[in-house]
Design an enzyme around this catalytic site. Structure first.
Site, PDB file in Angstrom:
ATOM      1  N   CYS A  19       0.862  -1.183   0.000  1.00 43.94           N
ATOM      2  CA  CYS A  19       0.000   0.000   0.000  1.00 43.94           C
ATOM      3  C   CYS A  19       0.897   1.231   0.000  1.00 43.94           C
ATOM      4  O   CYS A  19       1.698   1.412   0.934  1.00 43.94           O
ATOM      5  CB  CYS A  19      -0.873  -0.038   1.251  1.00 43.94           C
ATOM      6  SG  CYS A  19      -1.929   1.398   1.469  1.00 43.94           S
ATOM      7  N   CYS A  67      -0.770   3.717  -6.554  1.00 41.27           N
ATOM      8  CA  CYS A  67      -1.674   3.057  -5.595  1.00 41.27           C
ATOM      9  C   CYS A  67      -1.814   1.612  -6.073  1.00 41.27           C
ATOM     10  O   CYS A  67      -1.991   1.374  -7.275  1.00 41.27           O
ATOM     11  CB  CYS A  67      -3.025   3.760  -5.586  1.00 41.27           C
ATOM     12  SG  CYS A  67      -4.310   2.892  -4.667  1.00 41.27           S
TER      13      CYS A  67
HETATM   14  N1  DGL Z   1      -3.811   0.367  -2.119  1.00 39.27           N
HETATM   15  C1  DGL Z   1      -3.684   1.575  -1.358  1.00 39.27           C
HETATM   16  C2  DGL Z   1      -2.479   2.385  -1.847  1.00 39.27           C
HETATM   17  O1  DGL Z   1      -1.626   1.861  -2.456  1.00 39.27           O
HETATM   18  C3  DGL Z   1      -4.977   2.279  -1.400  1.00 39.27           C
HETATM   19  C4  DGL Z   1      -5.055   3.366  -0.408  1.00 39.27           C
HETATM   20  C5  DGL Z   1      -6.425   3.633   0.103  1.00 39.27           C
HETATM   21  O2  DGL Z   1      -6.994   2.767   0.737  1.00 39.27           O
HETATM   22  O3  DGL Z   1      -6.878   4.768  -0.104  1.00 39.27           O
HETATM   23  O4  DGL Z   1      -2.320   3.541  -1.645  1.00 39.27           O
END
Ligand code: DGL
Length: 260
Positions: free
Chosen positions: A73, A183
């Site tokens: 993440c 993301c």
């Molecule tokens: N997969 C997360 C990232 O890489 C998503 C973040 C979120 O939950 O807003 O930032």
């Protein structure tokens, strides 16, 4: 120790895009994947909350004896990795938007970056971005609403197409030739983005780089699993509706609901 699983977490289902790269690169490793979908999106939360949730996820995985943690993440990495590295002894791998390869290879001297508010406003992102921004226009765009649509399985919807078109517009006006996906949910948008972008715009994400880095760190610490027995890969999500994550992973792997 080397037989223990790799722990990997994300705010939700998006980090499975990273897990897939890791599984290709390290097929003998067992893993435990944690999707904190109940608290998604992290991108709109403050730094302290993101740190608190990242600590909770890490402790869950360490209690399951994980030998290494992958923060799949960008938002959790850019806000919490230094705290986690200070607090825990196991190696911790993070993921950051791949600005460097885009900035070094752009011909038009303009790159776009799509990420969450939490990532784009973090000090870690600013530091990296400042390192490579010399003579280059970096068009930053918060992907407001994208994670929610992916979490609910609507990643091929008209709503998504409308959102993406509006987010790409300023980037195309700036004549970008690289789009950086900052993301881990966004690799699931690559088919739609490919349709919406002109052919010369390349899309890059950090999945493969994280998988290679994980392999290198396991090697350095003598933690690569030497056993050739079939590894175990477990997937947990804290929402009763496991369907979206199940469909992203396919039938080979089973997704379990777990309260955490
Ligand atoms: N997969 C997360 C990232 O890489 C998503 C973040 C979120 O939950 O807003 O930032």
């Amino acid at each position: 120790m080397s037989k223990q699983p790799i722990g990997i977490f994300d705010s939700g289902v998006g980090g499975t895009s990273i897990w897939k790269e890791m599984h290709l690169c390290l097929p003998l490793e067992s893993s435990i994947y944690l999707a904190d979908s109940l608290n998604a999106p992290y991108g709109q939360k403050g730094k302290d909350k993101i740190i608190e949730l990242s600590i909770k996820n890490t402790e869950f995985l360490l209690n399951k004896n994980c030998k290494l943690i992958v923060i799949a993440c960008n938002t959790a990495t850019t806000n919490a990795i230094s705290v986690l590295r200070e607090k825990y002894n196991v190696p911790i791998i993070g993921i950051e938007p791949a600005i460097k390869p885009a900035a070094l290879n752009t011909q038009t001297k303009a790159i776009g970056i799509l990420a969450t508010k939490g990532t784009l406003s973090s000090a870690l992102f600013h530091n990296t971005s400042n390192l490579y921004s010399n003579g280059i226009t970096i068009v930053e765009q918060v992907g407001q609403g994208i994670v929610e649509l992916i979490e609910t399985g609507n990643y091929e919807s008209i709503e998504m197409e409308m959102l993406l078109k509006s987010y790409l517009k300023p980037m195309l006006e700036a004549n970008i030739d690289y789009l950086v996906l900052g993301c881990t949910h966004y690799p699931y948008l690559i088919p739609m983005l490919t349709k919406l972008l002109p052919n010369h715009v390349k899309i890059i994400d950090s999945g493969l780089a994280v998988a290679k880095q994980t392999k290198a760190v396991l090697e350095q610490h003598n933690l690569l699993n030497a056993e050739t027995l079939k590894p175990k890969n477990k997937f947990y999500i804290n929402l009763k509706n496991t369907e979206v994550m199940q469909s992203l992973l396919g039938d080979t792997f089973y997704v379990d609901y777990l309260e955490f």
